[in-house]
Design a protein around this motif. Structure first.
Motif, PDB file in Angstrom:
ATOM      1  N   CYS A 138       0.817  -1.213   0.000  1.00  0.00           N
ATOM      2  CA  CYS A 138       0.000   0.000   0.000  1.00  0.00           C
ATOM      3  C   CYS A 138       0.848   1.258   0.000  1.00  0.00           C
ATOM      4  O   CYS A 138       0.623   2.162  -0.795  1.00  0.00           O
ATOM      5  N   THR A 139       1.803   1.333   0.904  1.00  0.00           N
ATOM      6  CA  THR A 139       2.606   2.549   1.028  1.00  0.00           C
ATOM      7  C   THR A 139       4.083   2.183   1.138  1.00  0.00           C
ATOM      8  O   THR A 139       4.441   1.079   1.562  1.00  0.00           O
ATOM      9  N   THR A 140       4.915   3.126   0.796  1.00  0.00           N
ATOM     10  CA  THR A 140       6.360   2.974   0.928  1.00  0.00           C
ATOM     11  C   THR A 140       6.930   4.237   1.549  1.00  0.00           C
ATOM     12  O   THR A 140       6.370   5.327   1.403  1.00  0.00           O
ATOM     13  N   PRO A 141       8.055   4.127   2.253  1.00  0.00           N
ATOM     14  CA  PRO A 141       8.688   5.335   2.796  1.00  0.00           C
ATOM     15  C   PRO A 141       9.205   6.210   1.675  1.00  0.00           C
ATOM     16  O   PRO A 141       9.496   5.731   0.572  1.00  0.00           O
ATOM     17  N   PRO A 142       9.330   7.506   1.925  1.00  0.00           N
ATOM     18  CA  PRO A 142       9.907   8.383   0.897  1.00  0.00           C
ATOM     19  C   PRO A 142      11.321   7.944   0.542  1.00  0.00           C
ATOM     20  O   PRO A 142      12.066   7.439   1.390  1.00  0.00           O
ATOM     21  N   ALA A 143      11.670   8.121  -0.703  1.00  0.00           N
ATOM     22  CA  ALA A 143      13.010   7.748  -1.147  1.00  0.00           C
ATOM     23  C   ALA A 143      14.039   8.671  -0.506  1.00  0.00           C
ATOM     24  O   ALA A 143      13.801   9.878  -0.346  1.00  0.00           O
ATOM     25  N   PRO A 144      15.196   8.153  -0.121  1.00  0.00           N
ATOM     26  CA  PRO A 144      16.242   9.029   0.430  1.00  0.00           C
ATOM     27  C   PRO A 144      16.785   9.944  -0.657  1.00  0.00           C
ATOM     28  O   PRO A 144      16.597   9.698  -1.854  1.00  0.00           O
ATOM     29  N   PRO A 145      17.438  11.021  -0.270  1.00  0.00           N
ATOM     30  CA  PRO A 145      18.009  11.929  -1.282  1.00  0.00           C
ATOM     31  C   PRO A 145      18.963  11.192  -2.221  1.00  0.00           C
ATOM     32  O   PRO A 145      19.707  10.305  -1.799  1.00  0.00           O
ATOM     33  N   THR A 146      18.915  11.559  -3.468  1.00  0.00           N
ATOM     34  CA  THR A 146      19.773  10.924  -4.459  1.00  0.00           C
ATOM     35  C   THR A 146      21.222  11.332  -4.219  1.00  0.00           C
ATOM     36  O   THR A 146      21.521  12.532  -4.126  1.00  0.00           O
ATOM     37  N   PRO A 147      22.125  10.368  -4.098  1.00  0.00           N
ATOM     38  CA  PRO A 147      23.537  10.743  -3.889  1.00  0.00           C
ATOM     39  C   PRO A 147      24.089  11.442  -5.120  1.00  0.00           C
ATOM     40  O   PRO A 147      23.649  11.204  -6.248  1.00  0.00           O
ATOM     41  N   PRO A 148      25.061  12.325  -4.932  1.00  0.00           N
ATOM     42  CA  PRO A 148      25.579  13.090  -6.075  1.00  0.00           C
ATOM     43  C   PRO A 148      26.279  12.221  -7.111  1.00  0.00           C
ATOM     44  O   PRO A 148      26.291  12.534  -8.290  1.00  0.00           O
ATOM     45  N   ILE A 149      26.884  11.107  -6.672  1.00  0.00           N
ATOM     46  CA  ILE A 149      27.594  10.229  -7.596  1.00  0.00           C
ATOM     47  C   ILE A 149      26.905   8.874  -7.586  1.00  0.00           C
ATOM     48  O   ILE A 149      26.692   8.279  -6.522  1.00  0.00           O
ATOM     49  N   THR A 150      26.561   8.391  -8.746  1.00  0.00           N
ATOM     50  CA  THR A 150      25.892   7.102  -8.855  1.00  0.00           C
ATOM     51  C   THR A 150      26.785   6.132  -9.608  1.00  0.00           C
ATOM     52  O   THR A 150      27.542   6.517 -10.506  1.00  0.00           O
ATOM     53  N   GLN A 151      26.709   4.900  -9.224  1.00  0.00           N
ATOM     54  CA  GLN A 151      27.435   3.840  -9.885  1.00  0.00           C
ATOM     55  C   GLN A 151      26.451   2.884 -10.540  1.00  0.00           C
ATOM     56  O   GLN A 151      25.353   2.661 -10.028  1.00  0.00           O
ATOM     57  N   THR A 152      26.851   2.317 -11.648  1.00  0.00           N
ATOM     58  CA  THR A 152      25.994   1.367 -12.333  1.00  0.00           C
ATOM     59  C   THR A 152      25.886   0.101 -11.499  1.00  0.00           C
ATOM     60  O   THR A 152      26.910  -0.519 -11.162  1.00  0.00           O
ATOM     61  N   PRO A 153      24.680  -0.291 -11.109  1.00  0.00           N
ATOM     62  CA  PRO A 153      24.549  -1.496 -10.279  1.00  0.00           C
ATOM     63  C   PRO A 153      24.895  -2.735 -11.087  1.00  0.00           C
ATOM     64  O   PRO A 153      24.740  -2.756 -12.311  1.00  0.00           O
ATOM     65  N   PRO A 154      25.395  -3.761 -10.416  1.00  0.00           N
ATOM     66  CA  PRO A 154      25.685  -5.010 -11.131  1.00  0.00           C
ATOM     67  C   PRO A 154      24.398  -5.628 -11.636  1.00  0.00           C
ATOM     68  O   PRO A 154      23.313  -5.342 -11.127  1.00  0.00           O
ATOM     69  N   PRO A 155      24.471  -6.449 -12.665  1.00  0.00           N
ATOM     70  CA  PRO A 155      23.252  -7.091 -13.175  1.00  0.00           C
ATOM     71  C   PRO A 155      22.586  -7.936 -12.103  1.00  0.00           C
ATOM     72  O   PRO A 155      23.255  -8.580 -11.291  1.00  0.00           O
ATOM     73  N   GLU A 156      21.254  -7.861 -12.104  1.00  0.00           N
ATOM     74  CA  GLU A 156      20.483  -8.586 -11.101  1.00  0.00           C
ATOM     75  C   GLU A 156      20.521 -10.079 -11.414  1.00  0.00           C
ATOM     76  O   GLU A 156      20.204 -10.518 -12.517  1.00  0.00           O
ATOM     77  N   LEU A 157      20.938 -10.848 -10.414  1.00  0.00           N
ATOM     78  CA  LEU A 157      21.028 -12.290 -10.561  1.00  0.00           C
ATOM     79  C   LEU A 157      19.741 -12.947 -10.064  1.00  0.00           C
ATOM     80  O   LEU A 157      19.035 -12.393  -9.211  1.00  0.00           O
ATOM     81  N   PRO A 158      19.426 -14.115 -10.590  1.00  0.00           N
ATOM     82  CA  PRO A 158      18.243 -14.824 -10.081  1.00  0.00           C
ATOM     83  C   PRO A 158      18.393 -15.072  -8.587  1.00  0.00           C
ATOM     84  O   PRO A 158      19.495 -15.341  -8.093  1.00  0.00           O
ATOM     85  N   PRO A 159      17.293 -14.920  -7.835  1.00  0.00           N
ATOM     86  CA  PRO A 159      17.390 -15.121  -6.391  1.00  0.00           C
ATOM     87  C   PRO A 159      17.816 -16.545  -6.053  1.00  0.00           C
ATOM     88  O   PRO A 159      17.395 -17.504  -6.693  1.00  0.00           O
ATOM     89  N   THR A 160      18.690 -16.663  -5.062  1.00  0.00           N
ATOM     90  CA  THR A 160      19.122 -17.976  -4.602  1.00  0.00           C
ATOM     91  C   THR A 160      17.983 -18.629  -3.837  1.00  0.00           C
ATOM     92  O   THR A 160      17.404 -18.016  -2.935  1.00  0.00           O
ATOM     93  N   PRO A 161      17.630 -19.860  -4.199  1.00  0.00           N
ATOM     94  CA  PRO A 161      16.537 -20.522  -3.478  1.00  0.00           C
ATOM     95  C   PRO A 161      16.832 -20.608  -1.984  1.00  0.00           C
ATOM     96  O   PRO A 161      17.960 -20.864  -1.564  1.00  0.00           O
ATOM     97  N   VAL A 162      15.830 -20.318  -1.177  1.00  0.00           N
ATOM     98  CA  VAL A 162      15.953 -20.352   0.271  1.00  0.00           C
ATOM     99  C   VAL A 162      14.987 -21.400   0.803  1.00  0.00           C
ATOM    100  O   VAL A 162      13.818 -21.429   0.413  1.00  0.00           O
ATOM    101  N   ARG A 163      15.490 -22.246   1.677  1.00  0.00           N
ATOM    102  CA  ARG A 163      14.626 -23.236   2.314  1.00  0.00           C
ATOM    103  C   ARG A 163      14.176 -22.677   3.647  1.00  0.00           C
ATOM    104  O   ARG A 163      15.000 -22.291   4.481  1.00  0.00           O
ATOM    105  N   LEU A 164      12.893 -22.629   3.831  1.00  0.00           N
ATOM    106  CA  LEU A 164      12.305 -21.945   4.978  1.00  0.00           C
ATOM    107  C   LEU A 164      11.324 -22.868   5.678  1.00  0.00           C
ATOM    108  O   LEU A 164      10.467 -23.489   5.044  1.00  0.00           O
ATOM    109  N   ARG A 165      11.462 -22.979   6.994  1.00  0.00           N
ATOM    110  CA  ARG A 165      10.510 -23.752   7.794  1.00  0.00           C
ATOM    111  C   ARG A 165       9.607 -22.764   8.534  1.00  0.00           C
ATOM    112  O   ARG A 165      10.083 -21.826   9.170  1.00  0.00           O
ATOM    113  N   VAL A 166       8.310 -22.985   8.452  1.00  0.00           N
ATOM    114  CA  VAL A 166       7.369 -22.047   9.057  1.00  0.00           C
ATOM    115  C   VAL A 166       6.125 -22.803   9.522  1.00  0.00           C
ATOM    116  O   VAL A 166       5.668 -23.732   8.850  1.00  0.00           O
TER     117      VAL A 166
END
Length: 737
Positions: free
Chosen positions: A582-610
């Motif tokens: 529904c809602t998200t916090p406001p975005a933090p101020p944009t830093p003056p210098i940005t770096q190209t993020p690495p390519p997004e990798l497929p999420p590593t499967p996580v085994r979860l007990r619940v």
């Protein structure tokens, strides 16, 4: 004892027990149903009769500006500080200046006669919560401004939400511990403004279901209503509630209702947010309204020229009336515009037997119907307009127009629908008379060609358009679409941007419009479409309203036939499935210098007990300490993995009637969901439903099997490929004694 005898014993015990949710729901419905008489509303002033009034010269010549510098509440007496109760008494003219101490007089300023009174705040740091001992006096000074933004520490530039910037309040008003107070602020005068406050915890738990008017954080009504009347009737020249008596031009803005400044869900929920019982020209704008047992905003006798704009309305209706905004009574020229309406338990906007028209425009109505599967927008009455809204993730249809009472000329256009459990637009027919039909819609209507075709269906049964074929071939970069609809109607072509099993829509994006000829024929060329995409259409005639969607057609390439993609639910771990938020916090101020993020990798499967279940005692929906420990583990998993969503299913053992067990299962699911709400899990991530006795774990008939059946189950839905191992735990099993 035989089985029938045991059922009779259970049914007798059920009649005696007062289930809290059932009582609350009945009370909330009682307050607002016109079929039940409107009782006397008594707005007592809570100042002793012996308190002298302001001198006549002071009353005529000036108004007051009063600073509240004490968070205490109690008897009005001269001391070193001004309380909120004393401030209200002063501006109302119930407390004279000569009754104040010198220190108190320093907190009061005389204003000119043409300047309205003000209540401002200067509370000491760490003493900004005003805990009331009893109801405050009504706000009875015309033009009064109660301004929480004057409190030191209030920052008008700081918001907790990115979607609509509503500053975080500092001053908090709530009942004192173990105090039951029906209303936070009651407004009975013209031109009153309330801004910049947090109010929560106002409702009733021990009083009977016959309160004369409803509890709420903010309640707006006339003074001294007339005696009890024996029938319900709309406001008119002979009706006791007249325009003259109704408070006019009230403004409620920049408040947090039902939510603390720390964004915590209060231990005690308020009944309603803003109750507009009788008022003209009320404006409710830029408020954050959440966590109410009933609706966030609800009207009753009269709410003409109501404006509800740019509010964040999330997670309401958790124990009674489930709809975020519920409009009843005289609502002429009401406007619901630019709001974020998300994660509420029923409809986003629900119109119940209103007199007058409403415009519902440019709202984000998303992920509602978490408890009751209703339409996102439910219309009763004539000449309403629903336009420009984004309607997403509704566990029901998009917009329903009811057929009883007969509802016509409702215009529904330029909306965008996604992920619905029903039609984008559903016109009910009178032969389908079950409650679910009137709340969720009854599905596609057949073409109606009888002489009485317009008498038994919403919007006078205007026909949905029909394409001449289910496949159209592109010629070059465009496609020509042809079909038939009611003569003289305007047909709007929509892109169907989502693959579902529903053959009618959803109406994801309007593309173009065309008017049918005298024979009802239409043809239109569309260039903003690609081979393989599907289209639908609706028809609108001002004499009747807007139709249901046409059956989808697919656009084919001239060189090769393209089949539509399979529905998303047939593709496991669909990465495009929307995660409710529904809602998200406001975005933090944009830093003056940005770096190209690495390519997004497929999420590593996580085994979860619940854990996947909790258990309940016989005929109970209370969370035991052992069950609370299990829910704490589930809450921790949900906090750790915010992309998980969960369906909470309530179950019972096979004893008692089917209807009773469905209601009991619902209460159990609600209890589990509400516990998780208080653990900080957002409401849009949880959907609840009840199966009653329909899904027993075992066919056994002993007390252990019955205890296993009395449960709430958690069905997790993940979107990131988690390997979830569910544990059927029994550490909280509760056997009968």
């Amino acid at each position: 004892m035989n089985h029938k005898g045991k059922q009779l014993e259970i049914r007798n015990s059920v009649r005696i027990k007062n289930q809290s949710l059932k009582i609350k729901t009945r009370r909330l419905w009682t307050h607002y149903h016109f079929a039940i008489r409107i009782l006397i509303f008594n707005c007592p002033f809570l100042i002793a009769a012996s308190v002298p009034t302001l001198a006549t010269a002071q009353t005529v010549s000036s108004h007051l500006s009063v600073f509240v510098n004490s968070n205490q509440d109690g008897a009005i007496e001269p001391d070193g500080a001004i309380t909120l109760r004393e401030a209200i008494a002063l501006v109302n003219g119930q407390l004279s200046l000569d009754r104040l101490s010198e220190a108190e007089k320093a907190q009061v300023k005389l204003l000119s006669a043409d300047a309205p009174s003000r209540i401002e705040f200067n509370l000491p740091p760490n003493q900004t919560i005003i805990r009331l001992q009893e109801s405050l006096p009504d706000l009875d000074s015309p033009g009064l401004v109660v301004d929480g933004t004057t409190q030191p520490g209030y920052d008008a530039t700081k918001s907790a939400t990115a979607e609509i910037a509503i500053p975080i309040p500092v001053v908090e008003i709530a009942p004192a511990p173990n105090r039951e107070i029906l209303r936070g602020l009651t407004i009975v005068a013209d031109g009153v403004t309330v801004r910049g406050l947090s109010l929560h915890g106002f409702g009733e738990t021990t009083q009977g279901p016959t309160l004369s008017t409803p509890p709420a954080d903010i309640f707006i009504a006339h003074k001294q209503p007339p005696p009890e009347i024996s029938r319900a009737a709309p406001p008119n020249s002979s009706f006791p509630f007249s325009d003259r008596d109704a408070p006019k031009n009230v403004v409620i803005e920049n408040n947090w209702l039902g939510i603390t400044p720390s964004e915590r869900v209060p231990d005690k929920l308020s009944a309603f947010g803003v109750s507009v019982f009788n008022s003209l020209g009320t404006t409710i704008r830029r408020n954050r309204i959440a966590n109410h047992e009933g609706s966030a905003i609800i009207t009753s006798v009269q709410a003409k020229n109501l404006v509800v704009s740019e509010n964040i309305i999330v997670g309401n209706g958790v124990a009674g009336m489930p709809d975020a905004i519920r409009l009843e009574g005289a609502i002429d020229n009401s406007q619901i515009a630019g709001n974020l309406i998300c994660g509420n338990d029923g409809s986003g906007v629900f119109l119940f037997k209103p007199q007058g028209t409403a415009q519902i425009q440019n709202n984000q109505i998303t992920y509602n119907g978490r408890r009751l599967r209703r339409a996102a927008v439910y219309l009763m009455g004539d000449n309403h307009q629903v336009s420009g809204n984004q309607i997403l993730g509704q566990s029901g249809p998009g917009v329903v127009v009811t057929s009883y009472p007969k509802s016509d000329r409702n215009i529904i256009e330029n909306n965008r629908f996604t992920a619905l459990e029903g039609l984008s637009i559903d016109l009910n027919t009178q032969p389908n008379v079950d409650a679910v039909d009137y709340q969720r819609g009854d599905g596609p209507n057949p073409q109606r060609n009888s002489p009485n075709r317009r008498l038994d269906t919403g919007n006078s049964a205007i026909n949905a358009p029909e394409f001449i074929t289910r496949e159209f071939v592109m010629l070059g970069t465009s496609v020509k679409l042809e079909g038939i609809a009611d003569p003289g109607s305007t047909v709007t072509i929509y892109r169907v941007g989502e693959n579902t099993t529903i053959p009618h829509g959803p109406l994801s994006e309007p593309l173009t419009s065309v008017t049918t000829n005298e024979q009802g024929q239409f043809n239109v060329t569309v260039s903003t479409i690609q081979p393989g995409e599907r289209v639908s259409a609706i028809a609108t005639d001002p004499r009747y309203g807007t139709s249901e969607p046409a059956v989808n057609a697919i656009v084919q390439s001239a060189t090769a036939s393209i089949a539509p993609s399979p529905p998303p639910q047939d593709r496991p771990n669909n990465p495009k499935r929307p995660i409710p938020q529904c809602t998200t916090p406001p975005a933090p101020p944009t830093p003056p210098i940005t770096q190209t993020p690495p390519p997004e990798l497929p999420p590593t499967p996580v085994r979860l007990r619940v854990p996947r279940n909790i258990h309940f005692a016989l005929d109970q929906s209370t969370i035991s300490p052992a069950s609370a420990a299990v829910l704490d583990k589930i809450a921790e998993v949900l906090r750790t993995y915010p992309f998980l969503i969960v369906d909470i299913e309530g179950h019972t053992d096979p004893r008692a009637s089917n209807a009773y067990n469905l209601a009991l299962g619902q209460r159990r699911a609600i209890a589990a969901r509400n516990y998780l709400l208080r653990q900080g899990i957002s409401p849009e991530r949880m959907t609840i439903r009840s199966f009653g006795e329909r899904r027993l774990l075992t066919p056994g008939r002993n007390i252990v099997d019955f205890a296993r059946d009395r449960r709430a189950e958690f069905i997790f839905q993940d979107t990131r490929g988690l390997d979830i191992i569910f544990e059927n735990q029994e550490s909280d099993l509760q056997l009968e004694r």
